[in-house]
Write an enzyme that holds these catalytic residues in place. Sequence first.
Site, PDB file in Angstrom:
ATOM      1  N   ALA A   1       0.853  -1.190   0.000  1.00 54.33           N
ATOM      2  CA  ALA A   1       0.000   0.000   0.000  1.00 54.33           C
ATOM      3  C   ALA A   1       0.882   1.231   0.000  1.00 54.33           C
ATOM      4  O   ALA A   1       2.007   1.198   0.511  1.00 54.33           O
ATOM      5  CB  ALA A   1      -0.885  -0.010   1.239  1.00 54.33           C
TER       6      ALA A   1
ATOM      7  N   GLY B   1       0.847  -5.307   0.753  1.00 55.71           N
ATOM      8  CA  GLY B   1      -0.259  -5.408  -0.200  1.00 55.71           C
ATOM      9  C   GLY B   1       0.186  -5.943  -1.558  1.00 55.71           C
ATOM     10  O   GLY B   1      -0.627  -6.497  -2.290  1.00 55.71           O
TER      11      GLY B   1
ATOM     12  N   GLU C   1       0.047  -9.535  -1.095  1.00 51.35           N
ATOM     13  CA  GLU C   1      -1.374  -9.900  -0.998  1.00 51.35           C
ATOM     14  C   GLU C   1      -2.051  -9.837  -2.367  1.00 51.35           C
ATOM     15  O   GLU C   1      -2.921 -10.654  -2.680  1.00 51.35           O
ATOM     16  CB  GLU C   1      -2.078  -8.977   0.000  1.00 51.35           C
ATOM     17  CG  GLU C   1      -1.611  -9.250   1.434  1.00 51.35           C
ATOM     18  CD  GLU C   1      -2.056  -8.184   2.413  1.00 51.35           C
ATOM     19  OE1 GLU C   1      -1.801  -6.983   2.139  1.00 51.35           O
ATOM     20  OE2 GLU C   1      -2.646  -8.527   3.450  1.00 51.35           O
TER      21      GLU C   1
ATOM     22  N   GLU D   1       4.368  -5.572   7.325  1.00 46.70           N
ATOM     23  CA  GLU D   1       3.491  -4.627   8.029  1.00 46.70           C
ATOM     24  C   GLU D   1       3.842  -4.485   9.503  1.00 46.70           C
ATOM     25  O   GLU D   1       3.663  -3.425  10.106  1.00 46.70           O
ATOM     26  CB  GLU D   1       2.020  -5.067   7.900  1.00 46.70           C
ATOM     27  CG  GLU D   1       1.433  -4.918   6.498  1.00 46.70           C
ATOM     28  CD  GLU D   1       1.654  -6.121   5.607  1.00 46.70           C
ATOM     29  OE1 GLU D   1       2.532  -6.963   5.908  1.00 46.70           O
ATOM     30  OE2 GLU D   1       0.948  -6.211   4.587  1.00 46.70           O
TER      31      GLU D   1
HETATM   32  N1  DAK Z   1       4.572   3.379  -0.105  1.00 41.75           N
HETATM   33  C1  DAK Z   1       4.990   4.569  -0.553  1.00 41.75           C
HETATM   34  N2  DAK Z   1       6.211   4.781  -1.105  1.00 41.75           N
HETATM   35  C2  DAK Z   1       7.031   3.719  -1.212  1.00 41.75           C
HETATM   36  C3  DAK Z   1       6.654   2.430  -0.753  1.00 41.75           C
HETATM   37  C4  DAK Z   1       5.362   2.282  -0.187  1.00 41.75           C
HETATM   38  N3  DAK Z   1       4.879   1.096   0.228  1.00 41.75           N
HETATM   39  N4  DAK Z   1       7.686   1.594  -0.979  1.00 41.75           N
HETATM   40  C5  DAK Z   1       8.651   2.324  -1.557  1.00 41.75           C
HETATM   41  N5  DAK Z   1       8.259   3.603  -1.698  1.00 41.75           N
HETATM   42  C6  DAK Z   1       9.005   4.715  -2.266  1.00 41.75           C
HETATM   43  C7  DAK Z   1      10.108   5.194  -1.326  1.00 41.75           C
HETATM   44  O1  DAK Z   1       9.571   6.083  -0.381  1.00 41.75           O
HETATM   45  C8  DAK Z   1      11.036   5.861  -2.312  1.00 41.75           C
HETATM   46  O2  DAK Z   1      10.520   7.125  -2.639  1.00 41.75           O
HETATM   47  P1  DAK Z   1      11.474   8.428  -2.596  1.00 41.75           P
HETATM   48  O3  DAK Z   1      12.060   8.428  -1.241  1.00 41.75           O
HETATM   49  O4  DAK Z   1      12.464   8.175  -3.699  1.00 41.75           O
HETATM   50  O5  DAK Z   1      10.538   9.555  -2.886  1.00 41.75           O
HETATM   51  C9  DAK Z   1      10.934   4.974  -3.555  1.00 41.75           C
HETATM   52  O6  DAK Z   1       9.701   4.265  -3.424  1.00 41.75           O
HETATM   53  C10 DAK Z   1      12.050   3.948  -3.652  1.00 41.75           C
HETATM   54  O7  DAK Z   1      12.086   3.222  -2.436  1.00 41.75           O
HETATM   55  P2  DAK Z   1      13.417   3.090  -1.553  1.00 41.75           P
HETATM   56  O8  DAK Z   1      14.303   4.257  -1.739  1.00 41.75           O
HETATM   57  O9  DAK Z   1      12.963   2.780  -0.163  1.00 41.75           O
HETATM   58  O10 DAK Z   1      14.066   1.820  -2.251  1.00 41.75           O
HETATM   59  P3  DAK Z   1      14.994   0.718  -1.574  1.00 41.75           P
HETATM   60  O11 DAK Z   1      15.475  -0.118  -2.696  1.00 41.75           O
HETATM   61  O12 DAK Z   1      15.993   1.339  -0.652  1.00 41.75           O
HETATM   62  O13 DAK Z   1      14.020  -0.132  -0.659  1.00 41.75           O
HETATM   63  C11 DAK Z   1      11.974  -1.385  -0.160  1.00 41.75           C
HETATM   64  C12 DAK Z   1      12.989  -0.890  -1.244  1.00 41.75           C
HETATM   65  C13 DAK Z   1      10.837  -2.062  -0.902  1.00 41.75           C
HETATM   66  C14 DAK Z   1      12.683  -2.419   0.715  1.00 41.75           C
HETATM   67  C15 DAK Z   1      11.516  -0.188   0.687  1.00 41.75           C
HETATM   68  O14 DAK Z   1      11.071   0.839  -0.219  1.00 41.75           O
HETATM   69  C16 DAK Z   1      10.402  -0.536   1.613  1.00 41.75           C
HETATM   70  O15 DAK Z   1      10.628  -1.117   2.666  1.00 41.75           O
HETATM   71  N6  DAK Z   1       9.141  -0.139   1.246  1.00 41.75           N
HETATM   72  C17 DAK Z   1       8.007  -0.307   2.099  1.00 41.75           C
HETATM   73  C18 DAK Z   1       7.558  -1.738   2.097  1.00 41.75           C
HETATM   74  C19 DAK Z   1       6.397  -1.949   3.042  1.00 41.75           C
HETATM   75  O16 DAK Z   1       6.474  -1.746   4.249  1.00 41.75           O
HETATM   76  N7  DAK Z   1       5.230  -2.387   2.505  1.00 41.75           N
HETATM   77  C20 DAK Z   1       4.084  -2.719   3.264  1.00 41.75           C
HETATM   78  C21 DAK Z   1       3.192  -1.505   3.375  1.00 41.75           C
HETATM   79  S1  DAK Z   1       1.695  -1.886   4.318  1.00 41.75           S
HETATM   80  C22 DAK Z   1      -5.815  -3.121   2.929  1.00 41.75           C
HETATM   81  C23 DAK Z   1      -5.226  -3.097   1.687  1.00 41.75           C
HETATM   82  C24 DAK Z   1      -3.841  -3.116   1.586  1.00 41.75           C
HETATM   83  C25 DAK Z   1      -3.068  -3.085   2.721  1.00 41.75           C
HETATM   84  C26 DAK Z   1      -3.661  -3.107   3.963  1.00 41.75           C
HETATM   85  C27 DAK Z   1      -5.047  -3.108   4.066  1.00 41.75           C
HETATM   86  N8  DAK Z   1      -7.202  -3.150   3.056  1.00 41.75           N
HETATM   87  C28 DAK Z   1      -8.037  -3.569   1.866  1.00 41.75           C
HETATM   88  C29 DAK Z   1      -7.874  -2.971   4.280  1.00 41.75           C
HETATM   89  C30 DAK Z   1      -1.623  -3.075   2.559  1.00 41.75           C
HETATM   90  C31 DAK Z   1      -0.756  -2.676   3.496  1.00 41.75           C
HETATM   91  C32 DAK Z   1       0.664  -2.585   3.156  1.00 41.75           C
HETATM   92  O17 DAK Z   1       1.070  -2.951   2.087  1.00 41.75           O
END
Ligand code: DAK
Length: 257
Positions: free
Chosen positions: A64, A108, A111, A131
């Site tokens: 997400a 997500g 998922e 998450e």
């Molecule tokens: N959201 C927003 N921006 C993101 C992002 C994300 N999930 N993942 C990466 N980015 C952005 C980074 O902020 C960065 O942007 P700038 O800083 O350049 O502006 C750009 O993408 C490149 O990322 P990184 O610089 O961080 O790249 P790295 O190679 O260093 O790292 C990474 C890659 C994938 C390991 C890291 O970006 C990371 O940890 N990202 C977050 C992963 C994460 O935590 N995902 C889970 C999010 S919670 C629901 C529906 C859906 C959901 C829940 C409920 N319902 C229907 C109720 C889903 C929830 C989730 O997914």
Amino acid sequence: MPNTVVVTREEAIAVVQLNRPDVLNALNEELMKELVAVLSALDDDDAIRCIVLTGNERAFAAGADIKETFIAATPVTMLKQDLTANWEAIRRVRTPIIAAVSGYALGGGCELAMACDIIVASETAQFGQPEINLGIIPGAGGTQRLTRTVGKFVANELILTGRRVKADEAKAIGLVAQVYPAASWLDEAKALARTIAEKPPVAVRLATEAIDLAWNATLDAGLEFERKAFYLLFATEDKKEGVDAFVGKRKAIFKGR
Ligand code: DAK
């Protein structure tokens, strides 16, 4: 024209590419809405018999959009947004969807892949439910679909630690059907889609429905559905074509009737 997804039709298959590369295809509301619209339209099109859902080499989707969706969110805003509606709509798509994952499939993103019918991966793929590191838990089916896929003990280890698994491990635990070389992952996924697209569409549909039921229903209910679906297929032209082709030692041409 959608902004955040790119659709390419190649005869009986369609490739839907998530297209927010700057944020690793983070799933924001616009993308989810466009994805649902595109998938629903392809599902209504009888000429399309299999869909490949993909991202780019670096990311399928990193989850997400944390910045857009979560920073200011409260339980009430999330409830009102009804985020689940998009995910339910994806689940209703009956054309088989192959998730072709290269790079990150996190939160997500993982998922979304698990909402598809088959997951294939480039050897570069990394799956995870991180998450927990944000103080939350999977909310788009992760606790349920991952657990049904890999079992309680592996699911707990992955969800409680947020650890990422690479393609080979994902295959070993049953999350991924095939791992392909980084140079050819998408071509291989499309070849798989073409193979499925040549199969009898009504049988394909009933098979995926029956397999989905194995997640949802009791064994008796699932077996009952399977039996009825099996009988039903004996009324199709494609069953006659398949059997005739076998007996005549020729390739069957299926029409979805
Ligand atoms: N959201 C927003 N921006 C993101 C992002 C994300 N999930 N993942 C990466 N980015 C952005 C980074 O902020 C960065 O942007 P700038 O800083 O350049 O502006 C750009 O993408 C490149 O990322 P990184 O610089 O961080 O790249 P790295 O190679 O260093 O790292 C990474 C890659 C994938 C390991 C890291 O970006 C990371 O940890 N990202 C977050 C992963 C994460 O935590 N995902 C889970 C999010 S919670 C629901 C529906 C859906 C959901 C829940 C409920 N319902 C229907 C109720 C889903 C929830 C989730 O997914």
